[in-house]
Design a protein around this motif. Structure first.
Motif, short mmCIF file in Angstrom:
data_model
loop_
_atom_site.label_atom_id
_atom_site.label_comp_id
_atom_site.label_asym_id
_atom_site.label_seq_id
_atom_site.Cartn_x
_atom_site.Cartn_y
_atom_site.Cartn_z
N ASP A 204 0.83 -1.20 0.00
CA ASP A 204 0.00 0.00 0.00
C ASP A 204 0.87 1.26 0.00
OD1 ASP A 204 1.01 0.16 2.56
OD2 ASP A 204 -0.90 -0.20 3.56
N ASN A 205 0.23 2.40 -0.17
CA ASN A 205 0.98 3.64 -0.31
C ASN A 205 1.79 3.98 0.94
OD1 ASN A 205 0.01 4.17 -2.93
ND2 ASN A 205 -1.87 5.07 -2.12
N ALA B 103 3.15 1.97 3.19
CA ALA B 103 4.34 1.12 3.27
C ALA B 103 5.35 1.49 2.18
CB ALA B 103 3.94 -0.35 3.15
N LEU B 104 4.83 1.85 1.01
CA LEU B 104 5.72 2.21 -0.10
C LEU B 104 6.55 3.44 0.23
CD1 LEU B 104 6.58 1.74 -3.09
CD2 LEU B 104 4.70 3.27 -3.73
N PHE B 105 5.89 4.48 0.71
CA PHE B 105 6.62 5.72 1.01
C PHE B 105 7.50 5.56 2.24
CE2 PHE B 105 3.40 7.52 -1.81
CZ PHE B 105 4.16 8.42 -2.53
N THR B 106 7.07 4.74 3.19
CA THR B 106 7.93 4.47 4.35
C THR B 106 9.21 3.78 3.92
OG1 THR B 106 5.99 4.28 5.80
CG2 THR B 106 8.05 3.31 6.58
N SER B 107 9.10 2.83 3.00
CA SER B 107 10.28 2.16 2.47
C SER B 107 11.18 3.13 1.71
CB SER B 107 9.87 1.01 1.55
OG SER B 107 9.12 0.04 2.24
N LEU B 108 10.55 4.04 0.96
CA LEU B 108 11.33 5.03 0.22
C LEU B 108 12.15 5.91 1.16
CD1 LEU B 108 11.99 6.48 -2.48
CD2 LEU B 108 10.00 7.95 -2.03
N TYR B 109 11.50 6.41 2.22
CA TYR B 109 12.22 7.27 3.17
C TYR B 109 13.36 6.51 3.85
CZ TYR B 109 7.81 9.83 2.65
OH TYR B 109 6.70 10.46 2.15
N ALA B 110 13.08 5.26 4.22
CA ALA B 110 14.10 4.47 4.91
C ALA B 110 15.30 4.21 4.00
CB ALA B 110 13.49 3.14 5.37
N VAL B 111 15.04 3.90 2.74
CA VAL B 111 16.13 3.65 1.79
C VAL B 111 16.95 4.91 1.57
CG1 VAL B 111 16.62 3.17 -0.64
CG2 VAL B 111 15.08 1.68 0.63
N CYS B 112 16.28 6.04 1.41
CA CYS B 112 17.00 7.30 1.19
C CYS B 112 17.89 7.64 2.38
CB CYS B 112 16.00 8.43 0.94
SG CYS B 112 15.13 8.34 -0.64
N GLN B 113 17.35 7.52 3.58
CA GLN B 113 18.12 7.86 4.77
C GLN B 113 19.28 6.89 4.98
OE1 GLN B 113 15.09 7.89 7.79
NE2 GLN B 113 14.04 9.67 6.91
N GLN B 114 19.03 5.61 4.73
CA GLN B 114 20.09 4.63 4.90
C GLN B 114 21.19 4.81 3.86
OE1 GLN B 114 18.64 0.62 5.08
NE2 GLN B 114 20.66 -0.28 5.50
N PRO C 162 0.92 12.73 0.26
CA PRO C 162 -0.48 13.12 0.46
C PRO C 162 -1.27 13.22 -0.84
CG PRO C 162 1.00 14.98 0.82
CD PRO C 162 1.86 13.78 0.71
N ILE C 163 -0.60 13.58 -1.94
CA ILE C 163 -1.31 13.69 -3.22
C ILE C 163 -1.70 12.31 -3.72
CG2 ILE C 163 -1.17 14.55 -5.58
CD1 ILE C 163 0.92 16.53 -4.67
N VAL C 164 -0.77 11.36 -3.66
CA VAL C 164 -1.06 10.00 -4.09
C VAL C 164 -2.16 9.39 -3.23
CG1 VAL C 164 -0.11 7.67 -4.31
CG2 VAL C 164 1.23 9.63 -5.09
N THR C 165 -2.10 9.64 -1.93
CA THR C 165 -3.14 9.12 -1.03
C THR C 165 -4.50 9.70 -1.38
OG1 THR C 165 -1.50 8.90 0.74
CG2 THR C 165 -3.81 8.88 1.38
#
Length: 280
Positions: A2-3, A5-16, A52-55
């Protein structure tokens, strides 16, 4: 996925990725590491603006489906393309995290890849803003703008001002299955090579022959390919497109196909009987 989880994964990958590249790889790769860090930070920024736009679109785009059994419309397609881009960024980011300390890690190449996907995500964000504006300004439930006025004109003007070359370079076909991307690359390379030589020769065969010898630079330089493709689609006339798409109908290409491929034979003849139409 879902959106959320997708964006959470994106933020985590970017920060890592930023954390990994800020240590020893930063000294080892120099400017390339800096470019990757800047791209990952910018991608995270775009992601936080997009979420928020995608949501919002996900909660409303089902109203514009053809019917409940055919869940499809332009808003759905746009969200799907954005999600595909984010999936690719997550994949690339995880690759960088896992391999940035490897001896065979190609830092300049990966930096260019992340910059390309960052640019694509930026343009998709702009498209989503335009789609959001269209959705808000239209009457409720209308997919298209019903009145003639400034909205349609400004929409076209803003779309024309966008940088579309990024979608035809390194990111070409990211929203499709990997098996179709080589075909798309072949078509795009052939098109831009044909466009470069279109005015230099009178016959289509001459243009095609010259295009074959000049296509190499578009294979090794995706950015040049994307820029040239954007120029071609904006400036060439209808005769150019007819000449390009009719290349397969020329005698030379047809003869070459008959040599390299087995002839197609007719196995079954179907006869459809005529029925008189009933006029009301």
């Amino acid at each position: 996925m879902d959106n959320k989880a997708l964006f959470t994964s994106l933020y985590a990958v970017c920060q890592q990725a930023v954390a990994e590249l800020s240590g020893e790889p930063s000294e080892q790769y120099g400017d390339s590491a800096k470019r990757m860090i800047e791209s990952m930070n910018l991608i995270e920024k775009h992601g936080r603006g997009l979420e928020p736009i995608v949501t919002g679109f996900t909660a409303t785009y089902h109203h514009f489906d053809f019917d409940p059994l055919v869940p499809g419309n332009g808003y759905r397609s746009l969200v799907k393309v954005v999600r595909s881009c984010i999936f690719h960024i997550i994949y690339k980011g995880r690759y960088i995290i896992s391999n940035c300390r490897s001896l065979f890690f190609r830092a300049p190449h990966n930096a260019t890849e992340m910059e390309a996907y960052c640019n694509a995500l930026c343009q998709l964000r702009a498209l989503l803003y335009l789609a959001q504006r269209l959705l808000q300004d239209n009457n409720q439930g209308n997919l298209y703008y019903q009145e003639e006025g400034c909205l349609s004109q400004s929409f076209v003007q803003e779309y024309a001002s966008m940088h579309k070359a990024c979608f035809y370079g390194r990111c070409l076909g990211f929203q499709f299955s990997p098996s179709i991307r080589p075909f798309l690359q072949t078509v795009i390379i052939g098109l831009v090579s044909f466009g470069e030589n279109y005015k230099k020769h009178k016959s289509a065969i001459g243009v095609a022959a010259s295009s074959f010898f000049t296509s190499g630079k578009y294979v090794v330089d995706p950015e040049l390919r994307g820029t040239e493709f954007e120029r071609v689609i904006q400036n060439q006339d209808m005769q150019f497109w007819k000449s390009f798409w009719n290349l397969s109908e020329t005698e030379f290409i047809s003869g070459l196909a008959s040599i390299t491929s087995p002839p197609v034979r007719m196995n079954l003849t179907l006869s459809v009987p005529l029925r008189p139409s009933r006029s009301r």
